[in-house]
Design a protein around this motif. Structure first.
Motif, PDB file in Angstrom:
ATOM      1  N   PRO A  10       0.833  -1.205   0.000  1.00 24.75           N
ATOM      2  CA  PRO A  10       0.000   0.000   0.000  1.00 24.75           C
ATOM      3  C   PRO A  10       0.866   1.253   0.000  1.00 24.75           C
ATOM      4  CG  PRO A  10       0.217  -0.796   2.225  1.00 24.75           C
ATOM      5  CD  PRO A  10       0.961  -1.782   1.348  1.00 24.75           C
ATOM      6  N   SER A  11       0.233   2.396  -0.013  1.00 27.47           N
ATOM      7  CA  SER A  11       0.947   3.663   0.129  1.00 27.47           C
ATOM      8  C   SER A  11       1.279   3.855   1.607  1.00 27.47           C
ATOM      9  CB  SER A  11       0.088   4.828  -0.358  1.00 27.47           C
ATOM     10  OG  SER A  11       0.598   6.057   0.120  1.00 27.47           O
ATOM     11  N   PHE A  12       2.537   4.000   1.910  1.00 23.99           N
ATOM     12  CA  PHE A  12       2.927   4.198   3.312  1.00 23.99           C
ATOM     13  C   PHE A  12       2.288   5.470   3.878  1.00 23.99           C
ATOM     14  CE2 PHE A  12       5.714   5.989   6.574  1.00 23.99           C
ATOM     15  CZ  PHE A  12       5.746   4.943   7.471  1.00 23.99           C
ATOM     16  N   THR A  13       2.326   6.538   3.133  1.00 27.98           N
ATOM     17  CA  THR A  13       1.784   7.817   3.588  1.00 27.98           C
ATOM     18  C   THR A  13       0.292   7.722   3.901  1.00 27.98           C
ATOM     19  OG1 THR A  13       3.403   9.002   2.233  1.00 27.98           O
ATOM     20  CG2 THR A  13       1.507  10.257   2.998  1.00 27.98           C
ATOM     21  N   THR A  14      -0.449   6.997   3.080  1.00 24.93           N
ATOM     22  CA  THR A  14      -1.897   6.893   3.251  1.00 24.93           C
ATOM     23  C   THR A  14      -2.300   5.915   4.348  1.00 24.93           C
ATOM     24  OG1 THR A  14      -2.220   7.390   0.906  1.00 24.93           O
ATOM     25  CG2 THR A  14      -4.071   6.375   2.067  1.00 24.93           C
ATOM     26  N   ASP A  15      -1.615   4.780   4.420  1.00 23.17           N
ATOM     27  CA  ASP A  15      -2.062   3.698   5.297  1.00 23.17           C
ATOM     28  C   ASP A  15      -1.438   3.696   6.689  1.00 23.17           C
ATOM     29  OD1 ASP A  15      -3.230   2.984   2.879  1.00 23.17           O
ATOM     30  OD2 ASP A  15      -3.030   0.851   3.281  1.00 23.17           O
TER      31      ASP A  15
END
Length: 259
Positions: free
Chosen positions: A47-52
């Motif tokens: 996943p996106s680290f920033t988002t998740d």
């Protein structure tokens, strides 16, 4: 209170997600060497680290506060520093720094960058993963404390009845508390019971046979059971206030010493 299985599912889920987020940093901020370290077949699923990260962090904080509060501050410190930093470097770079995209250079060389947060992220993952070995014993402690509080409330009600001359009702409540506690101890020690609805004497015998209690404790509980029976069954002599008070205090002692 959540069931043991619910906690176990949450821990396994958050642990697995933590490891995935650790590798997600490599994809988002790492170089080719970092990306080579990602297990085969996982690259396309990250996943996106920033988002998740933030939802994962919030859930982990909630879980740790319930199960392992002594590690909560350590966990938070990897997200944001506990105290103000004189300078930022690889050793004290946190996940919140990475989420802000904080980059530092010195003499033209990168001193720290978002990939530096991989170490902090991995430490957070290991704290959560470590719950697998701790949650059962910790949850046992929580359940024991809550169970004891509930029993104290019931015994207080029994005391009030006894004080107001309702000896049989008081003794019956104390007997139910004793029976329920002994049944819980048998379950905790995984003791098999022959009867579907065992009485105090059956539970007491089972605990003695399993060496959970000694002879002195067995005799003491047997005596309490005799007083309880006097309260439950119509006999020529009525239970006295003193006998019921002895039963209540004996049950209270048993709930604190037979575990």
């Amino acid at each position: 209170m959540a069931k043991v299985e619910d906690y176990e599912k949450d821990i396994n889920r958050l642990s697995a997600k933590g490891l995935i987020l650790y590798y997600a940093i490599f994809i988002q901020h790492g170089d080719e060497n970092h990306k080579k370290a990602i297990p085969t077949g996982l690259k396309d699923k990250l996943p996106s680290f920033t988002t998740d990260y933030q939802p994962w962090y919030s859930e982990c904080v909630s879980l740790l506060s319930q199960i392992l509060p002594e590690r909560l501050e350590d966990f938070k410190a990897y997200y944001a520093p506990k105290t103000a930093r004189k300078e930022i470097g690889f050793a004290n770079y946190t996940v919140s720094d990475a989420l802000r995209g904080l980059v530092g250079t010195q003499y033209g060389e990168v001193k720290f960058a978002p990939i530096s947060a991989a170490t902090a992220m991995y430490q957070q993952y290991t704290i959560v993963d470590g719950l697998k070995n701790r949650f059962k014993s910790t949850l046992y402690d929580i359940k024991t404390l809550v169970h004891a509080d509930l029993l104290d409330d019931e015994l207080h009600a029994a005391q009030e009845l006894n004080k107001n001359s309702f000896q049989r009702g008081s003794g019956a409540i104390a007997g139910v508390v004793l029976e329920g506690h002994l049944a819980a101890v048998c379950e905790r020690h995984q003791i098999s019971l022959r009867k579907k609805d065992p009485a105090i004497s059956d539970l007491n015998d089972a605990l003695k046979s399993a060496s959970v209690i000694d002879i002195a404790q067995w005799r003491f509980i047997q005596h309490l059971g005799d007083i309880r029976n006097k309260c439950d069954h119509k006999k020529s002599t009525e239970p006295t206030k003193e006998e019921v008070a002895e039963l209540i205090e004996g049950v209270r002692k048993t709930t604190k010493t037979v575990l």
